[in-house]
Scaffold this active site. Structure first.
Site, mmCIF file in Angstrom:
data_model
loop_
_atom_site.group_PDB
_atom_site.id
_atom_site.type_symbol
_atom_site.label_atom_id
_atom_site.label_comp_id
_atom_site.label_asym_id
_atom_site.label_seq_id
_atom_site.Cartn_x
_atom_site.Cartn_y
_atom_site.Cartn_z
ATOM 1 C CE LYS A 69 -3.624 -1.780 2.967
ATOM 2 N NZ LYS A 69 -4.834 -1.825 1.980
ATOM 3 N NE ARG A 127 -11.103 -9.981 -1.486
ATOM 4 C CZ ARG A 127 -11.324 -8.898 -2.348
ATOM 5 N NH1 ARG A 127 -11.688 -9.221 -3.761
ATOM 6 N NH2 ARG A 127 -11.176 -7.797 -1.891
#
Length: 461
Positions: free
Chosen positions: A239, A313
């Site tokens: 990120k 996820r």
């Protein structure tokens, strides 16, 4: 943690300051009925009767004062007079009329995250209520919300996988539950995606699956699953610094289910509770998983990892598979899963995905009733094809960014059979700006709505 129980007490006629709440439309008529000293004080404060106006009003003597709030929120709103919790001096107060749902906002308006601050003022603002029967649950809801806030606000240096485990252990001891934890390399055989995402972290932050079971096995079985990424660098798909700034909150889903599980057990709800928290740190190192890797799953599917920053996820897939094996009649999962959810609905309104219309309707209605709103989003079958992989059963992060919150939910749906009612809440777990009763920082979304649904379904009539 704030001693909320001390701040909400039964009204037995104790001495207390008076709080008067006036609707904006009634303000002019109220003002003309007041004595001159009150009208002078209102003028000195510059109050016009606008919602949110508040003031200390003089009485007959120097110590005989009361408080005024101009408010346009309904009685059902928990935030109706939450602004007074931090405005009034320490002391004891009594409302003109029923506190109702506003008692919760009164408590949460006095929440402070002061773990790293020099101790400040002591003493709180005590509210007296004639509705003594609601005190215990109101206090428990405040405690649950504060637990989420505390966990999310705590920096990753002091809140890693081990600390999430310690929180679950404390809950288990308090309520007589059974705790099981699988840590590190043993995850490879049973929970390969949890292991893969977390095994680049240093030893004291090794990945783990935290499981808590509580209640009579003969009762209906429900499962709560929460994403526990204690810090998310994004992995090798790192990120930018701005995106990493708040990633201490990426365990917000775990915080939510820990709080909800505490409510279930404290109320002795007649269910068999199964709590699952996959706890990892998505770290960067020589052992970090890579874009293009194909991951095995507990469910037997294979997943092409197309983005290491779509790790939540993955760990939830293994945890949901484990939850399904217990054959629950209901699964709720919470996760700080996608930025796309925030683009779609902003920070205050969590998307709700569900494979069961009755469950979705109940959660939406409960959220409206208790001031904890949700918004249903579609599990759009047409986007399933976006999860196709050229080399595996599916991929975790489709290219293009279209419908990012939907495709993430569709990925999770692959691990839940249709016959089990399941809801997924993509929560932000953070307030970027303060509101009455809701300070800037970590916060709970959808916990009170889910608790209302669980009570309605399972509490004895």
């Amino acid at each position: 943690m704030t001693d909320f129980a001390a701040l909400l007490q039964p009204d037995r006629g104790q001495p207390a300051r008076r709080i008067e709440i006036v609707a904006p439309g009634d303000f002019a008529g109220w003002l003309v009925r007041q004595p001159a000293r009150t009208r002078t004080a209102i003028a000195a404060h510059g109050l016009t009767g606008k919602a949110g106006n508040r003031a200390i009003l003089p009485g007959d003597g120097a110590e005989d004062w009361s408080a005024l709030l101009v408010c346009d929120e309904p009685m059902a709103s928990p935030w109706r007079f939450a602004s007074l919790g931090g405005f009034l001096p320490a002391g004891t107060y009594r409302l003109d009329g029923d506190a109702g749902a506003g008692a919760l906002g009164w408590l949460l308006g006095q929440y402070r995250f002061d773990r790293y601050r020099t101790p400040g003022e002591s003493g709180g603002r005590v509210l007296l209520t004639a509705d003594a029967a609601r005190i215990d649950e109101t206090v428990r809801l405040a405690q649950a919300t504060a637990l989420v806030r505390d966990l999310v606000n705590t920096p990753a240096s002091d809140c890693g996988p081990a600390e999430l485990e310690a929180c679950a252990e404390a809950l288990a001891k308090r309520h007589g539950a059974t705790l099981t934890v699988i840590r590190g390399d043993p995850l490879q055989t049973g929970f390969p995606m949890i292991h893969t995402v977390g095994h680049a972290a240093v030893r004291d932050r090794h990945p783990r699956l935290i499981e808590l079971e509580w209640g009579d096995p003969a009762h209906p079985r429900i499962a709560l699953v929460g994403k526990g990424v204690s810090f998310d660098t994004g992995g090798l798909d790192i990120k930018p610094s701005a995106g990493m700034r708040l990633m201490k909150k990426d365990m917000g889903g775990a915080a939510h289910v820990l709080a909800l599980a505490g409510l279930v057990m404290a109320a002795k709800l007649p269910v068999r509770l199964h709590l699952l928290v996959p706890a990892v740190e998505n770290a960067i190192g020589s052992a970090a998983f890579r874009p293009g890797d194909v991951l095995r799953t507990r469910a037997g599917l294979t997943v092409e990892n197309t983005n290491t920053d779509a790790e939540g996820r993955l760990i939830l897939g293994d945890a949901l598979t484990k939850a399904v094996e217990g054959k629950p009649e209901l699964i709720l999962d919470y996760a700080t899963l996608t930025g796309a959810a925030r683009v779609a609905l902003g920070p205050d309104l969590p998307p709700l995905f569900a494979n069961d219309d009755a469950l979705a309707d109940a959660l939406l209605a409960a959220g409206t009733a208790v001031g904890d709103p949700l918004w249903r989003m579609p599990l759009w079958d047409g986007y399933d094809e976006l999860l196709k992989s050229d080399i595996a059963d599916l991929q975790n992060a489709p290219e293009g960014g279209f419908a990012g919150a939907v495709t993430a939910a569709l990925f999770l749906r692959r691990f839940v059979p249709k016959e089990i009612a399941w809801a997924h809440l993509d929560v932000f777990a953070w307030r970027p700006a303060a509101k009455p009763g809701r300070p800037k920082g970590g916060d709970a979304f959808g916990v009170r709505a889910a608790w209302a649904v669980l009570k309605d379904r399972y509490a004895p009539r």
